[in-house]
Each structure stands twice: as structure tokens, then as C-alpha cells.
Design an enzyme around this catalytic site. Structure first.
Site, PDB file in Angstrom:
ATOM      1  N   ASP A 186     -47.336 -52.396  30.587  1.00  0.00           N
ATOM      2  CA  ASP A 186     -48.048 -51.117  30.606  1.00  0.00           C
ATOM      3  C   ASP A 186     -47.310 -50.236  31.608  1.00  0.00           C
ATOM      4  O   ASP A 186     -47.427 -50.423  32.813  1.00  0.00           O
ATOM      5  CB  ASP A 186     -49.502 -51.355  31.045  1.00  0.00           C
ATOM      6  CG  ASP A 186     -50.264 -50.047  31.292  1.00  0.00           C
ATOM      7  OD1 ASP A 186     -49.703 -48.957  31.046  1.00  0.00           O
ATOM      8  OD2 ASP A 186     -51.429 -50.127  31.736  1.00  0.00           O
TER       9      ASP A 186
ATOM     10  N   LYS B 138     -43.486 -40.554  34.491  1.00  0.00           N
ATOM     11  CA  LYS B 138     -43.842 -40.686  33.078  1.00  0.00           C
ATOM     12  C   LYS B 138     -44.172 -39.324  32.452  1.00  0.00           C
ATOM     13  O   LYS B 138     -43.921 -39.096  31.268  1.00  0.00           O
ATOM     14  CB  LYS B 138     -45.040 -41.624  32.949  1.00  0.00           C
ATOM     15  CG  LYS B 138     -45.492 -41.897  31.521  1.00  0.00           C
ATOM     16  CD  LYS B 138     -46.593 -42.936  31.508  1.00  0.00           C
ATOM     17  CE  LYS B 138     -47.185 -43.151  30.137  1.00  0.00           C
ATOM     18  NZ  LYS B 138     -48.220 -44.190  30.150  1.00  0.00           N
TER      19      LYS B 138
ATOM     20  N   GLU C 115     -51.086 -47.192  23.562  1.00  0.00           N
ATOM     21  CA  GLU C 115     -51.980 -47.751  24.585  1.00  0.00           C
ATOM     22  C   GLU C 115     -53.378 -48.073  24.037  1.00  0.00           C
ATOM     23  O   GLU C 115     -53.895 -49.167  24.286  1.00  0.00           O
ATOM     24  CB  GLU C 115     -52.054 -46.805  25.790  1.00  0.00           C
ATOM     25  CG  GLU C 115     -50.766 -46.837  26.604  1.00  0.00           C
ATOM     26  CD  GLU C 115     -50.607 -45.666  27.563  1.00  0.00           C
ATOM     27  OE1 GLU C 115     -51.576 -44.897  27.743  1.00  0.00           O
ATOM     28  OE2 GLU C 115     -49.512 -45.504  28.117  1.00  0.00           O
TER      29      GLU C 115
ATOM     30  N   ASP D 184     -59.789 -43.636  28.127  1.00  0.00           N
ATOM     31  CA  ASP D 184     -58.815 -44.067  29.144  1.00  0.00           C
ATOM     32  C   ASP D 184     -58.713 -43.030  30.252  1.00  0.00           C
ATOM     33  O   ASP D 184     -58.099 -41.974  30.084  1.00  0.00           O
ATOM     34  CB  ASP D 184     -57.455 -44.280  28.464  1.00  0.00           C
ATOM     35  CG  ASP D 184     -56.378 -44.777  29.439  1.00  0.00           C
ATOM     36  OD1 ASP D 184     -56.618 -44.775  30.667  1.00  0.00           O
ATOM     37  OD2 ASP D 184     -55.300 -45.169  28.967  1.00  0.00           O
TER      38      ASP D 184
HETATM   39  P1  ADP Z   1     -52.584 -44.905  35.010  1.00  0.00           P
HETATM   40  O1  ADP Z   1     -52.954 -45.356  33.653  1.00  0.00           O
HETATM   41  O2  ADP Z   1     -52.567 -43.415  35.166  1.00  0.00           O
HETATM   42  O3  ADP Z   1     -51.332 -45.540  35.523  1.00  0.00           O
HETATM   43  P2  ADP Z   1     -54.664 -46.576  36.224  1.00  0.00           P
HETATM   44  O4  ADP Z   1     -55.359 -47.002  35.014  1.00  0.00           O
HETATM   45  O5  ADP Z   1     -53.939 -47.609  36.990  1.00  0.00           O
HETATM   46  O6  ADP Z   1     -53.759 -45.316  36.008  1.00  0.00           O
HETATM   47  O7  ADP Z   1     -55.766 -45.900  37.178  1.00  0.00           O
HETATM   48  C1  ADP Z   1     -55.471 -45.464  38.446  1.00  0.00           C
HETATM   49  C2  ADP Z   1     -56.668 -44.752  38.994  1.00  0.00           C
HETATM   50  O8  ADP Z   1     -57.775 -45.646  39.012  1.00  0.00           O
HETATM   51  C3  ADP Z   1     -56.480 -44.271  40.433  1.00  0.00           C
HETATM   52  O9  ADP Z   1     -56.965 -42.963  40.559  1.00  0.00           O
HETATM   53  C4  ADP Z   1     -57.324 -45.252  41.217  1.00  0.00           C
HETATM   54  O10 ADP Z   1     -57.793 -44.673  42.415  1.00  0.00           O
HETATM   55  C5  ADP Z   1     -58.448 -45.515  40.251  1.00  0.00           C
HETATM   56  N1  ADP Z   1     -59.179 -46.742  40.569  1.00  0.00           N
HETATM   57  C6  ADP Z   1     -58.679 -47.982  40.735  1.00  0.00           C
HETATM   58  N2  ADP Z   1     -59.641 -48.841  41.056  1.00  0.00           N
HETATM   59  C7  ADP Z   1     -60.802 -48.126  41.099  1.00  0.00           C
HETATM   60  C8  ADP Z   1     -62.157 -48.450  41.403  1.00  0.00           C
HETATM   61  N3  ADP Z   1     -62.521 -49.689  41.736  1.00  0.00           N
HETATM   62  N4  ADP Z   1     -63.080 -47.459  41.330  1.00  0.00           N
HETATM   63  C9  ADP Z   1     -62.718 -46.204  40.995  1.00  0.00           C
HETATM   64  N5  ADP Z   1     -61.470 -45.848  40.733  1.00  0.00           N
HETATM   65  C10 ADP Z   1     -60.511 -46.786  40.779  1.00  0.00           C
HETATM   66 MG    MG Z   2     -52.938 -46.321  31.905  1.00  0.00          MG
END
Ligand code: ADP
Ligand code: MG
Length: 622
Positions: free
Chosen positions: A26, A87, A181, A205
Site C-alpha cells: 500500500d 504520491k 485501493e 477511505d
Molecule cells: P494514507 O492513506 O493517506 O497514507 P493512512 O490511512 O495511513 O493515510 O492515515 C493516516 C491518518 O490517520 C493520519 O492523519 C493519522 O493521524 C490518522 N490516524 C492514525 N491512527 C489514528 C487513530 N487511532 N485515530 C485517529 N486518527 C488516526
Molecule cells: Mg491509504
């Protein structure tokens, strides 16, 4: 001709795969993950500190290159050398990026970031992230990886997909497949294997900086993206900013410096994540040099701060449902770290009227689905799996003008296999095209089995025959057929995925084959008839248009003769006599030769009229 073959099919060699270890990746805007399916369980590989997510950040220092947390740690000191969210720039042209949130973007030439190590393109930055993940997985597996399924947003266009492939190549990773995705998330939940005939699925998402909503339809053997929507500038980062603003007041920081602001954002993110599990957190402001040393933040306050953002995501959801032409869905899947916030999950539940699937970690679900898909593609299926095909049971093709089936992949071809063929448009200004995927040995589409139908939109208006549309049929090691159509000039792209065995059992296949032998002679006649009909119709249509435009080039006798010949051909077309249709088409062709020559003269004259004598002289002098 709606679809017209203009080049021979070419076999693509990159589908050969060997039995070995394959991973799912991912490649996220904020975080990236790598996972492997061992036949029973999916393992998401962690770093030395037990973190599964690798922040998608690369630091290009004068001395060395850092990735992930190490790079993030340097962002404060050297923001210009630290690239996050690359990205967003993948597969984009410099001029496409209007407002530049990246201070380090170069202003000339190809899109790149200016760093102490020179210009770095988004592909190169992504390759560093992919490379770090590859090293991590190989260390865990103690073995090289043979290939990877890499996920991309469903809305990624061909250039963005191509750039993702390039990044993988640069990192020395063989791409088995790019997977959408939302589809990966559905696969992680095993929704592709469910029993229901047909079902609708919404994948919500919410990541760090982007929000994507996708509506998918799954029909026995078919995976289709009905609509995508969202907001490319909405995510957990917004929550962090709101909390930081709130804390600025609470901690009595009158005029925070940029450095304080960055520190505060980090504090805000930690607080936000903690509040997904607890009702209140204490904020330690001592490291900030603020007047007040601590503050507290409750979940309730947090929820009030982020409510407007959540409401915006719901608006996109309603829009996506409308775009997909559906009122409701059968299942909702939560993806992305920000969906761990209980307020987000609650809002999604209320919006779709059902409890969303969230048993799998929303940060990891995309990588997990990709890992499952990778394992299938590399050929590591258990032996009791009857779906593993090694030859194509029936030919695959598509519908062309006149209701004829154009075969693209022949029956009994060994898989994996890929074949591409080019088609063009039939009408002037045609901007859309329906690709109808069929299976069977018969000549007419009506006698074949319809597998899928999808539309390619966004073809730039051109004269008939000028557009070049490449249609690719790929059947992978698992018998999954993926048909894509790409208009070469604009890059407009559309695709559909059809699952193994294509819903047929042995008996169906035998019946369809029997019918094809039985009707072979009859089918050939039908094909010839349809082809002759297509040719005749094209000539008639062309002449009608020409008469409307340049009818004045003919005197009344000539016009009458031509119209008589046209009427005769129209009459013959009503019958099923191939020879008669051919004969009259030829006759009409001859009868219109003089008219065609006059039109040619006129168009040359018109063209010349646009050029001044001086220009003509200059050209002839050359
Ligand atoms: P991306 O797909 O953009 O790479 P992610 O799916 O990894 O992103 O999500 C990242 C976001 O999720 C960040 O803003 C992070 O702060 C938030 N995040 C991660 N864990 C938690 C949580 N336990 N509660 C709320 N937000 C969270
Ligand atoms: Mg993602």
C-alpha cells in the site's frame, strides 16, 4: 464502425510469473505498508520498533537519504530537503500543479523537488519508499521477493499508474499488478468470494490528507468500480490543524513561531489518536515554551472541531451514490487511519444506515488485500482450489460494429496471457465508446456469452477513424480477466475485471463448444453478411453527408442517378443476400467516383484559398 481493428494483436511478455513469494504494497500518501499472505494469514511487516506503517516521507540530506520516521524527524530542521506526500505529484506534469504546497518544487522542466542531492522526481521519491519496504519484507522473510501487487487510488489515470510502475521498477520490484485501493480492501474482507449473486459495496477511505469514496459492484465473477469521489485535500491533517489551533489558545501561545507550530501539530496528532481510545487527554505544553504549561482536550471537544470535515465527507458519499445510480449499498468498508476516530465511524454508519466493516485494521486493510491478491497471482494457491485455470476454456473477445464478435484471445491459450488490439471511432466527434466483452466461439455476439460491458468516456472529439483506442485483454495466472481501454491521445482510460472461470462450469463450456461446431458454417455466412452490411452502411452514410455538404457539385441528372443507386443498395440491404449487397456496394462506389473527385478538387481549392501567394512562393522555393 464503432470498433475497427487497425493493428494486429501483440503479446505482452511481462505476465510470465514463477512460483515464489509475492507481497502486497500500500503506497500511501501519508503512510505505506508491505504485507505477505502465507496461505493462512496475512503478515504486515513491522519495523524494528514494531511499527507497521512507514511514513511516506523521504529526506535527502547532504550526507545521506533517510526514509520514514527518520526522515520525519529531520523535517523540522530541513523542510526543503524533506519530501512528504510525493504520491500527490506522481504522474503529474509541472503545469498541472497550480498551487505549490511544496516549497521545494522546481519551477522549470519536469516536475521535481530541489534538494541538496539535486532534483528528485516524485517517481524517485516513491522508489525510495518502495525500496525501504522491500528491504523490510526481505529481512522478515529471509528471502528475495519475486513480485508485488501495488495499490493505487481507483481514480488514478494511466499516467499516474505508469508512474507507480516506474517507481517500483526503479526500486527493483516486479509489479504483478496494480490494484485499486478500494478493491484491495474488499478482497481483504473476502468480499470477492461471497456467495451472493450481486452486491454493492461502498469503501470509505479517510487517510492523512485525502478522502476517497468508491462505490463498487460485485457480481459473481465481476468487479466493477461504479463511481469514485472524495476530496484530495481533506483528511486527518485537517483534524490536526484544528486541534493545534484550539491548543494555541488553550496554551496561551500568542504568536507561535513556525517551529512551535510544527511541534504543536505533532502534539495535536498524538492527542487526536489517543482520543480514539480514551475520552480525555492531558496536553503537555512544557516543551513549547508557552505561558500555560498544560491543557486538556476531551473527545467531545475534538468531535466538535472535526464535525464540519466529517460532514463534507458525507456530502461526497451522497454524491458518489448518486453518480453510481444507486440508493443504498449492501456493505460499507472503513479504510484509512482517520476512520479509527469513533465520530467518523458513527457518521458513516448513520449515512449508509448500517454498521461498517471495521474488524480489520483500517490502516492495514489495503495492504492486506494486496497481499492476498499477490499470492494468488504468483500461483501459490492451495491444490484444492479448482479455480486455478491453465488454459482459456472459451475464446474471449469484444463486440464490434454489426453485432460481430472480434476474438482477442483464442480458446485454449495458456495463461497468463495478454493481448492488445487497437480500435478507432466510427463517427465524427464521438467521445464515448461501449466496450462489450464476450466469450465464445460463435461469430455473432448474440450467440456468445456476455461477460461485461463498460464505457470509455472522454475521447477527445476527432474525425471518425482518427482516435486510437488500445483495448488490452489480460488473463493472469489465476484466470482473472482484466480488460482495459485507453485512448492514446488523452490517456482516457476505463477497465473492468472479470473473475475466474467466468462463471461457467464444464457443462456450459461443452455446450457452447458443441454449438460453435454445429453452427460454424451458418456463422460464417452470418459474419460475411454482417461485414458486407457494415461496409454498405458506411458508404451510404458517407454519401448522405457528402450530398448534404457538396450536393451542388452535381447537376440534377447526376444527383438523381446517384440517389437511385443509393436507394437500390438500401433495398438490397433489407435482404440477406451477401453477394447482392457486395455487388451493389461496388456499383454505388463506382457511381460516386466523379462526385468524390469533384469534392476533392473543391477541398484543395478551399485549402489553397487560405494561403497567400507569398506563402505559396516561399513554399515552392524550398
Ligand atoms: P494514507 O492513506 O493517506 O497514507 P493512512 O490511512 O495511513 O493515510 O492515515 C493516516 C491518518 O490517520 C493520519 O492523519 C493519522 O493521524 C490518522 N490516524 C492514525 N491512527 C489514528 C487513530 N487511532 N485515530 C485517529 N486518527 C488516526
Ligand atoms: Mg491509504
Amino acid at each position: 464502425m464503432v470498433l475497427l481493428q487497425i493493428s494486429e494483436p501483440g503479446e505482452s511478455p511481462d505476465l510470465s510469473v514463477t512460483r515464489s513469494i509475492a507481497v502486497g504494497i500500500d503506497l500511501g500518501t501519508t503512510n505505506s505498508l508491505i504485507a505477505q499472505f502465507d496461505g493462512e494469514l496475512v503478515h504486515v511487516f513491522e519495523d524494528d520498533l514494531g511499527q507497521p506503517s512507514l511514513p511516506s516521507v523521504v529526506h535527502y540530506g547532504a550526507e545521506s537519504t533517510q526514509v520514514g520516521d527518520a526522515a520525519m524527524a529531520l523535517a523540522n530542521e530541513q523542510p526543503e530537503n524533506t519530501i512528504a506526500s510525493a504520491k500527490r505529484m506522481l504522474g503529474r506534469a509541472r503545469e498541472e500543479v497550480v498551487d505549490d504546497p511544496y516549497a521545494s518544487l522546481t519551477t522549470d522542466g519536469a516536475l521535481a523537488f530541489a534538494t541538496d542531492q539535486g532534483k528528485k522526481t516524485p517517481v524517485e521519491v516513491s522508489a525510495v519508499i518502495l525500496g525501504a519496504l522491500k528491504i523490510r519484507a526481505e529481512a522478515h522473510l529471509d528471502s528475495p521477493i519475486a513480485g508485488a501487487v501495488i495499490t493505487v487510488p481507483a481514480y488514478f489515470d494511466d499516467a499516474q499508474r505508469q508512474a507507480t510502475r516506474q517507481a517500483a521498477e526503479l526500486a527493483g520490484i516486479k509489479v504483478l499488478r496494480l490494484l485499486n485501493e478500494p478493491t484491495a480492501a474488499a478482497v481483504a474482507y473476502g468480499l470477492d468470494e461471497q456467495a451472493e449473486e450481486s452486491s454493492l459495496l461502498a469503501v470509505y477511505d479517510l487517510g492523512g490528507g485525502t478522502f476517497d469514496i468508491s462505490i463498487l459492484r460485485m457480481r459473481a465473477g465481476l468487479f466493477e468500480v461504479l463511481a469514485t469521489g472524495g476530496d484530495s485535500a481533506l483528511g486527518g491533517d485537517d483534524f490536526d490543524r484544528e486541534i493545534a489551533r484550539y491548543l494555541t489558545t488553550e496554551l496561551e501561545l500568542a504568536d507561535p513561531t513556525p517551529r512551535q507550530r510544527r511541534t504543536l501539530l505533532g502534539i495535536a496528532r498524538d492527542a487526536k489518536q489517543a482520543l480514539s481510545d480514551s475520552a480525555e487527554v492531558e496536553i503537555d505544553g512544557s516543551g513549547l515554551g508557552s505561558d500555560a504549561l498544560s491543557a486538556s482536550l476531551t473527545r467531545q471537544t475534538l468531535e466538535a472541531l472535526i464535525e464540519p470535515y466529517i460532514e463534507r465527507t458525507l456530502m461526497s458519499c451522497r454524491q458518489a451514490l448518486q453518480d453510481a445510480g444507486v440508493d443504498s449499498v449492501d456493505r460499507v468498508v472503513l479504510v484509512g487511519g482517520s476512520t479509527r476516530a469513533p465520530a467518523v465511524a458513527r457518521a458513516v454508519e448513520a449515512c449508509f444506515g448500517q454498521t461498517p466493516l471495521s474488524t480489520l485494521d483500517p490502516d492495514q486493510v489495503v495492504a492486506m488485500g494486496a497481499a492476498r491478491q499477490a499470492d494468488i497471482l504468483i500461483g501459490n494457491r492451495s491444490d484444492n482450489d479448482a479455480l486455478l485455470l491453465d488454459v482459456i476454456p472459451l475464446s474471449l473477445g469484444l463486440e464490434t460494429y454489426g453485432g460481430l464478435a472480434e476474438r482477442i484471445i483464442d480458446r485454449n491459450s495458456t495463461i497468463p496471457i495478454a493481448r492488445a488490439q487497437e480500435f478507432t471511432t466510427a463517427r465524427d466527434g464521438q467521445t464515448g465508446l461501449v466496450v462489450h466483452v464476450v466469450q465464445g466461439e460463435r461469430e455473432r455476439v448474440a450467440d456468445c456469452r456476455s461477460l461485461a460491458r463498460f464505457e470509455l468516456k472522454g475521447i477527445p472529439p476527432m474525425v471518425a477513424g482518427a482516435a486510437r483506442i488500445e483495448v488490452t485483454f489480460r488473463v493472469d495466472a489465476d484466470g482473472i480477466l482484466e480488460v482495459s481501454a485507453v485512448e492514446q491521445q488523452s490517456g482516457a482510460r476505463s477497465e473492468v475485471v472479470v473473475k475466474p472461470a467466468f462463471g461457467l462450469d464444464e457443462l456450459d463450456i461443452t455446450d457452447m463448444l458443441k454449438a460453435s461446431y454445429e453452427f460454424a458454417a451458418e456463422d460464417m455466412v452470418a459474419r460475411k453478411l454482417a461485414e458486407a452490411g457494415v461496409e454498405a452502411e458506411a458508404l451510404l452514410e458517407g454519401l448522405r453527408a457528402a450530398l448534404a455538404q457538396d450536393g451542388d457539385l452535381l447537376d440534377s441528372d447526376e444527383a438523381q442517378t446517384l440517389q437511385q443507386e443509393m436507394a437500390r443498395l438500401e433495398q438490397v440491404l433489407q435482404q440477406t443476400d451477401v453477394d447482392a449487397i457486395r455487388e451493389h456496394t461496388e456499383k454505388l462506389g463506382r457511381a460516386s467516383e466523379t462526385f468524390a473527385a469533384r469534392r476533392m478538387d473543391r477541398s484543395i481549392q478551399t485549402a489553397l484559398r487560405g494561403i497567400s501567394v507569398g506563402q505559396l512562393d516561399a513554399e515552392s522555393a524550398e
